[in-house]
Design a protein around this motif. Structure first.
Motif, PDB file in Angstrom:
ATOM      1  N   ARG A 138      -2.433  -9.722 -84.198  1.00 12.71           N
ATOM      2  CA  ARG A 138      -1.287  -9.656 -83.294  1.00 12.71           C
ATOM      3  C   ARG A 138      -0.043  -9.403 -84.106  1.00 12.71           C
ATOM      4  NH1 ARG A 138      -1.436 -14.655 -79.330  1.00 12.71           N
ATOM      5  NH2 ARG A 138       0.711 -14.428 -79.927  1.00 12.71           N
ATOM      6  N   LEU A 139       0.775  -8.507 -83.615  1.00  5.44           N
ATOM      7  CA  LEU A 139       2.037  -8.216 -84.279  1.00  5.44           C
ATOM      8  C   LEU A 139       3.072  -9.248 -83.884  1.00  5.44           C
ATOM      9  CD1 LEU A 139       2.230  -4.362 -83.811  1.00  5.44           C
ATOM     10  CD2 LEU A 139       1.502  -5.624 -85.826  1.00  5.44           C
ATOM     11  N   VAL A 140       3.938  -9.608 -84.811  1.00  6.46           N
ATOM     12  CA  VAL A 140       5.004 -10.562 -84.553  1.00  6.46           C
ATOM     13  C   VAL A 140       6.324  -9.821 -84.613  1.00  6.46           C
ATOM     14  CG1 VAL A 140       6.145 -12.655 -85.386  1.00  6.46           C
ATOM     15  CG2 VAL A 140       3.654 -12.435 -85.559  1.00  6.46           C
ATOM     16  N   HIS A 141       7.112  -9.891 -83.529  1.00  5.94           N
ATOM     17  CA  HIS A 141       8.422  -9.248 -83.495  1.00  5.94           C
ATOM     18  C   HIS A 141       9.463 -10.265 -83.923  1.00  5.94           C
ATOM     19  CE1 HIS A 141       6.928  -5.778 -81.327  1.00  5.94           C
ATOM     20  NE2 HIS A 141       6.220  -6.620 -80.582  1.00  5.94           N
ATOM     21  N   ARG A 142      10.365  -9.883 -84.781  1.00  6.31           N
ATOM     22  CA  ARG A 142      11.428 -10.785 -85.224  1.00  6.31           C
ATOM     23  C   ARG A 142      12.765 -10.181 -84.849  1.00  6.31           C
ATOM     24  NH1 ARG A 142       9.823 -14.559 -89.495  1.00  6.31           N
ATOM     25  NH2 ARG A 142       7.612 -14.234 -89.817  1.00  6.31           N
ATOM     26  N   THR A 143      13.647 -11.030 -84.417  1.00  5.19           N
ATOM     27  CA  THR A 143      15.017 -10.590 -84.147  1.00  5.19           C
ATOM     28  C   THR A 143      15.939 -11.499 -84.921  1.00  5.19           C
ATOM     29  OG1 THR A 143      15.110 -11.979 -82.183  1.00  5.19           O
ATOM     30  CG2 THR A 143      14.481  -9.670 -81.859  1.00  5.19           C
ATOM     31  N   PRO A 196      10.838 -16.170 -83.992  1.00  4.09           N
ATOM     32  CA  PRO A 196       9.896 -15.071 -83.742  1.00  4.09           C
ATOM     33  C   PRO A 196       9.096 -15.317 -82.489  1.00  4.09           C
ATOM     34  CG  PRO A 196       9.604 -15.972 -85.966  1.00  4.09           C
ATOM     35  CD  PRO A 196      10.593 -16.834 -85.266  1.00  4.09           C
ATOM     36  N   LYS A 197       8.884 -14.271 -81.711  1.00  2.00           N
ATOM     37  CA  LYS A 197       8.027 -14.414 -80.544  1.00  2.00           C
ATOM     38  C   LYS A 197       6.825 -13.509 -80.688  1.00  2.00           C
ATOM     39  CE  LYS A 197      10.299 -10.996 -77.643  1.00  2.00           C
ATOM     40  NZ  LYS A 197      10.972 -10.722 -76.426  1.00  2.00           N
ATOM     41  N   SER A 198       5.708 -13.946 -80.206  1.00  3.68           N
ATOM     42  CA  SER A 198       4.466 -13.156 -80.320  1.00  3.68           C
ATOM     43  C   SER A 198       4.420 -12.144 -79.193  1.00  3.68           C
ATOM     44  CB  SER A 198       3.252 -14.077 -80.224  1.00  3.68           C
ATOM     45  OG  SER A 198       3.226 -14.927 -81.328  1.00  3.68           O
ATOM     46  N   SER A 199       3.744 -11.044 -79.483  1.00  2.00           N
ATOM     47  CA  SER A 199       3.547 -10.050 -78.436  1.00  2.00           C
ATOM     48  C   SER A 199       2.088  -9.871 -78.158  1.00  2.00           C
ATOM     49  CB  SER A 199       4.159  -8.715 -78.817  1.00  2.00           C
ATOM     50  OG  SER A 199       3.628  -8.229 -80.021  1.00  2.00           O
TER      51      SER A 199
END
Length: 167
Positions: A154-159, A164-167
């Protein structure tokens, strides 16, 4: 040109080839003119189905001991005829040695092992063959690509500034 491509022989070996080194019954060609051989390796190669009929016809019409002859004499150079054929075919640039390289590439693309290609080409060092032809193998870099399989990952998006929230 068929003889050059199907044997992957160097031009010198092809032009020096005599009928006593062509065994039509065993379907082999010994490209080396003697047991010691020249500086460049010359293999004994099998005669494939594409070449056998052409050699049988040429042998029946032979006027000399040389496989490649013109008017009963050994051919010293194929430059003029080869260049004319390349021009007629509409090919921008091609040399006789390109047929040897094409043979090596065809073998690699067909999945022939580097060691077998090296032996067929008469290379004494398979690392030369590997550095030239490995990239044409259908299995080249396959293991490297497999190591990058992402199944189940699973890719993890960071802002910035956020969790971080999982997608």
């Amino acid at each position: 040109m068929l003889l050059m491509l199907t044997t992957a022989g160097r031009i010198g070996a092809i032009l020096e080839l005599t009928w006593d080194r062509v065994d039509l019954s065993r379907r082999t060609i010994r490209l080396a003119s003697n047991e010691i051989g020249p500086r460049k390796g010359r293999a004994t190669v099998p005669i494939n189905d594409t070449l056998i009929a052409a050699l049988q016809s040429a042998k029946a019409a032979a006027m000399s001991d040389f496989v490649v002859e013109w008017g009963g004499r050994q051919v010293g150079s194929i430059k003029t005829g080869f260049n004319a054929a390349v021009k007629r075919a509409g090919i921008e640039h091609c040399t006789p040695h390109d047929l040897r390289r094409t043979a090596g590439r065809f073998m690699a693309e067909a999945g022939v092992t580097i060691d077998e290609i090296a032996q067929y080409l008469g290379h004494t060092n398979p690392s030369v063959t590997r550095s030239t032809y490995a990239r044409f193998s259908p299995d080249h870099l396959r293991r490297a690509a497999g190591s990058l399989e992402l199944g189940g990952v699973r890719l993890v998006h960071r802002t910035r500034g956020k969790t971080p929230k999982s997608s």
